[in-house]
Design an enzyme around this catalytic site. Structure first.
Site, short mmCIF file in Angstrom:
data_model
loop_
_atom_site.label_atom_id
_atom_site.label_comp_id
_atom_site.label_asym_id
_atom_site.label_seq_id
_atom_site.Cartn_x
_atom_site.Cartn_y
_atom_site.Cartn_z
CG ASP A 39 -1.60 58.12 20.40
OD1 ASP A 39 -2.58 58.57 20.83
OD2 ASP A 39 -0.57 57.94 21.04
NE ARG A 85 -5.52 62.35 21.77
CZ ARG A 85 -4.66 61.56 21.98
NH1 ARG A 85 -3.88 61.04 21.02
NH2 ARG A 85 -4.78 60.70 23.25
#
Length: 306
Positions: A134, A185
């Protein structure tokens, strides 16, 4: 982003960042966070992933934790991720994993952080799984990208990261990472960032987000598009149809607890859809970012209260 939205976001992040508010919330607010958190234990989270799988929805599991104080905490989180990967394999659910680099020690020791993440990625590769690192706030942007590039250079290609549309630097980062064949992402961005490094206007963020997506789709590179915005989702569908891009060439990603019916509907329409499923006891920072995204999320929680 309108003036009202900016005021709401900045105000809520400021309030929830106060030590007293955090202390009271973590003491009494766990039930409220249940809207966005799939439980405190791995088994509870895997149960939720199984339910999603029956609806045709894939998952990415995140064992919550950030802002650690020492490297022993980082080692403990690493062990939890090794167990998480084992749990996914044993339960045979369709899920990869997501982790935060500060959870693995990035703010304390870069070398120790890299070693922890590499252990997780290696373990995931043994189980034919994928790890998404992330992206956090801007003090860690370049270091996170460097970690992923280094892992790829070592042959660990079952790892990718996240890029945030609201940062000025992102378009160049997308081009660089796509050239290195690193999976991304794509998100708008959920941290409080200054106008020196990030767009503050909603239209500019949307334009940047679309540009990121087009860079993937036009080159035939698999895109993971994380958004709850109907405008973005509709635009992606239309763009894909117009350019004869098949549904399996990209996936939509949404958060656990938000628009769950829409996630099931997209799956039924034949789109690939992945749900970001967080679990664990360290839920407060994640929870406050979800509330800060828009007033509707706060209203959902208040509705659950009463």
């Amino acid at each position: 982003m309108g003036i009202g939205s900016k005021w709401y976001r900045k105000s809520l992040l400021t309030i929830t960042g106060m030590p007293l508010v955090e202390k009271l919330s973590t003491a009494y607010g766990k039930k409220l966070a249940g809207r966005f958190i799939a439980g405190e234990t791995l088994d509870e989270a895997l149960d939720e992933v199984e339910k999603l799988g029956k609806l045709g929805v894939m998952a990415t599991l995140d064992h919550l934790g950030e802002g650690i104080r020492n490297l022993s905490e980082a080692s403990a989180y690493k062990e939890q991720y090794l167990k998480l990967i084992e749990g996914i394999a044993q339960r045979k659910v369709i899920s990869n994993v997501s982790l935060k680099p500060t959870q693995m020690g990035l703010a304390l020791d870069h070398a120790a952080c890299f070693a922890n993440i590499r252990d997780v990625v290696k373990h995931a590769r043994r189980h034919r799984n994928f790890v998404r690192i992330d992206m956090e706030n801007t003090p860690f942007t370049q270091a996170t990208i460097d970690i992923v590039k280094r892992l790829h250079a070592e042959g660990l290609t079952n790892v990718g990261t996240v890029l945030q549309a609201y940062l000025f630097r992102t378009e160049q980062d997308v081009r660089d990472l796509l050239q290195a064949r690193i999976s991304l992402r794509l998100v708008k961005g959920a941290y409080k960032e200054s106008s020196e490094v990030a767009y503050q206007d909603k239209a500019e963020i949307i334009d940047s987000f679309k540009s990121m997506i087009k860079l993937h789709l036009d080159k035939g590179i698999y895109a993971a598009i994380a958004s709850h915005d109907d405008t973005i989702i509709s635009w992606v569908k239309t763009y894909a149809r117009a350019h004869r891009i098949p549904k399996h060439a990209f996936e939509f990603q949404m958060l656990y607890g938000l628009r769950m019916n829409e996630q099931a509907r997209l799956a039924k329409e034949g789109y690939r859809i992945r749900c970001y499923v967080p679990y664990g006891s360290m839920w407060y920072p994640y929870f406050t970012r979800r509330l800060a995204e828009k007033p509707a999320n706060l209203m959902l929680v208040l509705k659950n209260m009463f």
